[in-house]
Design a protein around this motif. Structure first.
Motif, PDB file in Angstrom:
ATOM      1  N   PRO A 178     -49.341   3.363  81.786  1.00 41.31           N
ATOM      2  CA  PRO A 178     -49.056   4.773  83.400  1.00 41.31           C
ATOM      3  C   PRO A 178     -49.050   5.849  83.735  1.00 41.31           C
ATOM      4  O   PRO A 178     -48.431   6.188  82.848  1.00 41.31           O
ATOM      5  CB  PRO A 178     -48.079   3.525  83.519  1.00 41.31           C
ATOM      6  N   ALA A 179     -49.637   6.159  85.177  1.00 38.06           N
ATOM      7  CA  ALA A 179     -49.950   7.735  84.511  1.00 38.06           C
ATOM      8  C   ALA A 179     -50.131   7.951  85.544  1.00 38.06           C
ATOM      9  O   ALA A 179     -49.834   7.729  86.604  1.00 38.06           O
ATOM     10  CB  ALA A 179     -50.791   8.283  84.478  1.00 38.06           C
ATOM     11  N   ALA A 180     -49.344   8.859  85.780  1.00 38.39           N
ATOM     12  CA  ALA A 180     -49.911  10.509  87.453  1.00 38.39           C
ATOM     13  C   ALA A 180     -50.479  11.932  86.426  1.00 38.39           C
ATOM     14  O   ALA A 180     -49.745  12.533  86.099  1.00 38.39           O
ATOM     15  CB  ALA A 180     -48.537  10.564  87.711  1.00 38.39           C
ATOM     16  N   PHE A 181     -51.332  11.647  86.149  1.00 39.46           N
ATOM     17  CA  PHE A 181     -52.222  13.169  85.435  1.00 39.46           C
ATOM     18  C   PHE A 181     -52.757  14.269  85.909  1.00 39.46           C
ATOM     19  O   PHE A 181     -52.990  13.812  87.741  1.00 39.46           O
ATOM     20  CB  PHE A 181     -53.013  11.971  84.912  1.00 39.46           C
ATOM     21  N   SER A 182     -52.557  15.093  85.909  1.00 41.12           N
ATOM     22  CA  SER A 182     -53.305  15.954  86.493  1.00 41.12           C
ATOM     23  C   SER A 182     -54.246  16.600  86.492  1.00 41.12           C
ATOM     24  O   SER A 182     -55.342  15.802  85.845  1.00 41.12           O
ATOM     25  CB  SER A 182     -52.439  17.585  85.921  1.00 41.12           C
ATOM     26  N   PRO A 183     -55.408  16.302  87.961  1.00 43.02           N
ATOM     27  CA  PRO A 183     -56.557  16.616  88.191  1.00 43.02           C
ATOM     28  C   PRO A 183     -57.279  18.014  87.007  1.00 43.02           C
ATOM     29  O   PRO A 183     -58.503  16.755  86.683  1.00 43.02           O
ATOM     30  CB  PRO A 183     -56.445  17.118  89.116  1.00 43.02           C
ATOM     31  N   VAL A 184     -56.691  18.246  86.634  1.00 42.49           N
ATOM     32  CA  VAL A 184     -57.355  19.440  85.507  1.00 42.49           C
ATOM     33  C   VAL A 184     -57.761  18.744  84.124  1.00 42.49           C
ATOM     34  O   VAL A 184     -58.533  19.213  83.830  1.00 42.49           O
ATOM     35  CB  VAL A 184     -56.467  20.709  85.371  1.00 42.49           C
ATOM     36  N   THR A 185     -56.161  18.289  83.865  1.00 44.84           N
ATOM     37  CA  THR A 185     -56.568  18.111  82.663  1.00 44.84           C
ATOM     38  C   THR A 185     -57.496  16.453  82.152  1.00 44.84           C
ATOM     39  O   THR A 185     -57.644  15.947  81.408  1.00 44.84           O
ATOM     40  CB  THR A 185     -54.870  17.857  81.676  1.00 44.84           C
ATOM     41  N   GLY A 186     -56.609  15.884  83.506  1.00 47.00           N
ATOM     42  CA  GLY A 186     -57.452  14.483  84.110  1.00 47.00           C
ATOM     43  C   GLY A 186     -58.615  14.392  83.779  1.00 47.00           C
ATOM     44  O   GLY A 186     -59.347  13.897  82.698  1.00 47.00           O
ATOM     45  N   GLY A 187     -59.495  15.544  84.377  1.00 47.78           N
ATOM     46  CA  GLY A 187     -60.921  15.848  84.707  1.00 47.78           C
ATOM     47  C   GLY A 187     -61.570  15.930  83.035  1.00 47.78           C
ATOM     48  O   GLY A 187     -62.648  15.988  82.456  1.00 47.78           O
ATOM     49  N   ALA A 188     -60.947  16.780  82.555  1.00 46.34           N
ATOM     50  CA  ALA A 188     -61.290  16.734  81.266  1.00 46.34           C
ATOM     51  C   ALA A 188     -60.518  16.201  79.506  1.00 46.34           C
ATOM     52  O   ALA A 188     -61.776  15.412  78.731  1.00 46.34           O
ATOM     53  CB  ALA A 188     -60.551  18.115  80.518  1.00 46.34           C
ATOM     54  N   HIS A 189     -59.525  15.672  79.761  1.00 46.29           N
ATOM     55  CA  HIS A 189     -59.263  14.598  79.294  1.00 46.29           C
ATOM     56  C   HIS A 189     -59.034  13.330  79.026  1.00 46.29           C
ATOM     57  O   HIS A 189     -58.507  12.242  77.605  1.00 46.29           O
ATOM     58  CB  HIS A 189     -57.734  15.740  78.266  1.00 46.29           C
ATOM     59  N   TRP A 190     -58.692  12.648  80.282  1.00 41.61           N
ATOM     60  CA  TRP A 190     -58.169  11.264  80.008  1.00 41.61           C
ATOM     61  C   TRP A 190     -58.479  10.213  79.613  1.00 41.61           C
ATOM     62  O   TRP A 190     -58.243   9.552  78.973  1.00 41.61           O
ATOM     63  CB  TRP A 190     -57.988  11.054  81.252  1.00 41.61           C
ATOM     64  N   GLU A 191     -60.283  10.431  80.148  1.00 44.60           N
ATOM     65  CA  GLU A 191     -61.141   8.914  79.681  1.00 44.60           C
ATOM     66  C   GLU A 191     -60.964   9.157  78.644  1.00 44.60           C
ATOM     67  O   GLU A 191     -60.706   8.067  77.749  1.00 44.60           O
ATOM     68  CB  GLU A 191     -62.280   8.608  80.213  1.00 44.60           C
ATOM     69  N   SER A 192     -61.260  10.580  77.983  1.00 40.01           N
ATOM     70  CA  SER A 192     -61.472  10.685  75.964  1.00 40.01           C
ATOM     71  C   SER A 192     -60.056   9.854  75.494  1.00 40.01           C
ATOM     72  O   SER A 192     -60.239   8.928  74.376  1.00 40.01           O
ATOM     73  CB  SER A 192     -61.977  12.227  76.051  1.00 40.01           C
ATOM     74  N   LEU A 193     -58.600  10.629  75.661  1.00 33.43           N
ATOM     75  CA  LEU A 193     -58.216   9.920  74.737  1.00 33.43           C
ATOM     76  C   LEU A 193     -57.817   8.349  75.389  1.00 33.43           C
ATOM     77  O   LEU A 193     -57.243   8.257  73.807  1.00 33.43           O
ATOM     78  CB  LEU A 193     -56.514  10.672  75.654  1.00 33.43           C
ATOM     79  N   LEU A 194     -57.968   7.829  76.034  1.00 30.66           N
ATOM     80  CA  LEU A 194     -58.070   6.391  76.601  1.00 30.66           C
ATOM     81  C   LEU A 194     -58.823   5.672  74.771  1.00 30.66           C
ATOM     82  O   LEU A 194     -57.786   5.105  74.501  1.00 30.66           O
ATOM     83  CB  LEU A 194     -57.509   6.381  77.549  1.00 30.66           C
ATOM     84  N   ARG A 195     -60.268   5.713  75.434  1.00 27.27           N
ATOM     85  CA  ARG A 195     -61.028   5.526  74.006  1.00 27.27           C
ATOM     86  C   ARG A 195     -60.909   5.728  73.102  1.00 27.27           C
ATOM     87  O   ARG A 195     -60.289   4.867  72.160  1.00 27.27           O
ATOM     88  CB  ARG A 195     -62.458   6.091  74.547  1.00 27.27           C
ATOM     89  N   ALA A 196     -60.357   7.171  72.646  1.00 24.88           N
ATOM     90  CA  ALA A 196     -59.489   7.372  71.807  1.00 24.88           C
ATOM     91  C   ALA A 196     -58.031   6.082  70.713  1.00 24.88           C
ATOM     92  O   ALA A 196     -58.686   5.766  70.175  1.00 24.88           O
ATOM     93  CB  ALA A 196     -59.528   8.359  71.809  1.00 24.88           C
ATOM     94  N   ARG A 197     -57.520   5.939  71.749  1.00 22.62           N
ATOM     95  CA  ARG A 197     -56.478   4.885  71.485  1.00 22.62           C
ATOM     96  C   ARG A 197     -56.656   4.059  71.262  1.00 22.62           C
ATOM     97  O   ARG A 197     -56.255   3.095  70.654  1.00 22.62           O
ATOM     98  CB  ARG A 197     -55.584   5.360  73.114  1.00 22.62           C
ATOM     99  N   ALA A 198     -57.635   3.654  72.349  1.00 20.86           N
ATOM    100  CA  ALA A 198     -58.668   1.980  71.843  1.00 20.86           C
ATOM    101  C   ALA A 198     -59.254   2.246  70.566  1.00 20.86           C
ATOM    102  O   ALA A 198     -58.672   0.919  69.910  1.00 20.86           O
ATOM    103  CB  ALA A 198     -59.381   1.880  73.255  1.00 20.86           C
ATOM    104  N   ILE A 199     -60.139   2.560  70.625  1.00 22.79           N
ATOM    105  CA  ILE A 199     -60.450   3.351  69.545  1.00 22.79           C
ATOM    106  C   ILE A 199     -59.934   2.373  67.872  1.00 22.79           C
ATOM    107  O   ILE A 199     -60.107   1.825  66.907  1.00 22.79           O
ATOM    108  CB  ILE A 199     -61.585   3.282  69.230  1.00 22.79           C
ATOM    109  N   GLU A 200     -59.272   3.918  68.132  1.00 21.09           N
ATOM    110  CA  GLU A 200     -58.372   4.214  66.840  1.00 21.09           C
ATOM    111  C   GLU A 200     -57.168   2.892  66.230  1.00 21.09           C
ATOM    112  O   GLU A 200     -57.020   2.729  65.275  1.00 21.09           O
ATOM    113  CB  GLU A 200     -57.378   4.892  66.949  1.00 21.09           C
ATOM    114  N   THR A 201     -57.072   1.743  66.737  1.00 18.88           N
ATOM    115  CA  THR A 201     -55.644   0.961  67.212  1.00 18.88           C
ATOM    116  C   THR A 201     -56.405  -0.520  66.929  1.00 18.88           C
ATOM    117  O   THR A 201     -56.161  -1.287  66.939  1.00 18.88           O
ATOM    118  CB  THR A 201     -54.518   1.529  68.675  1.00 18.88           C
ATOM    119  N   GLY A 202     -57.741  -0.464  67.818  1.00 20.17           N
ATOM    120  CA  GLY A 202     -58.120  -2.148  68.103  1.00 20.17           C
ATOM    121  C   GLY A 202     -57.920  -2.608  69.464  1.00 20.17           C
ATOM    122  O   GLY A 202     -57.707  -4.032  69.419  1.00 20.17           O
ATOM    123  N   CYS A 203     -56.592  -2.405  69.721  1.00 21.99           N
ATOM    124  CA  CYS A 203     -55.862  -2.775  71.463  1.00 21.99           C
ATOM    125  C   CYS A 203     -56.956  -2.323  72.526  1.00 21.99           C
ATOM    126  O   CYS A 203     -57.873  -1.962  72.852  1.00 21.99           O
ATOM    127  CB  CYS A 203     -54.968  -1.435  71.374  1.00 21.99           C
TER     128      CYS A 203
END
Length: 276
Positions: A178-203
């Motif tokens: 759950p998050a309240a992400f900044s638009p600047v960091t969200g636009g740059a990193h949000w999806e990439s980081l979430l996909r990476a966490r899923a891929i790394e863990t298989g969750c």
């Protein structure tokens, strides 16, 4: 399990936020959701410490927590309150940023206090010092649910992959962010980081988010990125909620976790090493 992510625009008025969230939770349950998730700081999004001291409560007295526990029991659903801003009795007067997993009997099944504090300077004008007002947690949490195990985290935790590796190694099959992400960091990193966490863990990764410009009575106004996401264990984006508030429903099937980990069993390949 039929699951619903709520994307909302919380104000700094906890009573108004509670009324809005209760309506959305009821609507989600009416669409057969058995597990509903809300974003970070569901009860109050504020940049004013003075205002927070006036409107926030300790956990045992918090009306949002009490009302949502009662609603979960009435609807017989699982409810992840992404987080509540709460007073503590610490000597420094800082608040807690605490996630709650509520069972279908209304009981608190698990609590998690955000470990990593958002102390960053995004730009000359966008500066955050979360640790000035919030006490960091010290304990990672995995909770039992009917489908398996849930690993809890909050927002800025997302940038620390060792936390998610530890949750997955402890048995988590679904990770919540759950998050309240900044638009600047969200636009740059949000999806990439979430996909990476899923891929790394298989969750599965479930990330309900705050969105839009948040009404405020005091302090600096905030805007958040939105784009609540559901990511599969293979790293696919199953839901992107864009920027409008609303309810986003999908069917959670943890057999996908088993399949992803069979294909790439990286959790079993981790090795301890010396140095650097």
């Amino acid at each position: 399990m039929r699951t619903a992510l709520l994307q909302i625009t919380s104000s700094d008025d906890p009573a108004a936020n509670l009324e809005m969230v209760r309506g959305l939770v009821g609507d989600a349950a009416g669409q057969a959701a058995a597990f509903v998730l809300t974003p970070e700081v569901t009860n109050c999004l504020s940049t004013s410490t003075t205002h927070q001291r006036a409107v926030l409560h300790h956990e045992e007295d918090d009306p949002t927590l009490a009302a949502l526990r009662e609603q979960a029991a009435a609807l017989k659903i699982w409810l992840l309150i992404g987080s509540l801003a709460l007073k503590t009795r610490g000597p420094d007067g800082r608040f807690s940023n605490r996630s709650f997993l509520i069972g279908p009997d209304g009981a608190v099944v698990a609590r998690y206090d955000k470990i990593h504090m958002f102390d960053v300077q995004v730009s000359e004008t966008e500066i955050y010092r979360e640790s000035a007002n919030y006490r960091p947690g010290t304990r990672a949490v995995v909770a039992e649910m009917p489908f398996g195990k849930l690993g809890l985290s909050i927002c800025y935790d997302l940038r620390f992959p060792h936390l998610y590796a530890a949750l997955a190694q402890a048995g988590a099959q679904v990770l919540t962010v759950p998050a309240a992400f900044s638009p600047v960091t969200g636009g740059a990193h949000w999806e990439s980081l979430l996909r990476a966490r899923a891929i790394e863990t298989g969750c599965y990764v479930l990330a309900p988010a705050q969105t839009g410009t948040h009404p405020t009575s005091r302090g600096r106004q905030r805007t958040t990125h939105g784009h609540s996401l559901v990511i599969s264990p293979w790293g696919e984006v199953l839901i992107d909620a864009a920027t409008d508030p609303g309810i986003h429903i999908f069917d959670l099937d943890v057999s996908s976790v088993t399949e992803a980990r069979r294909k790439v069993p990286s959790l079993t390949h981790m090795r301890h090493f010396d140095g650097p």
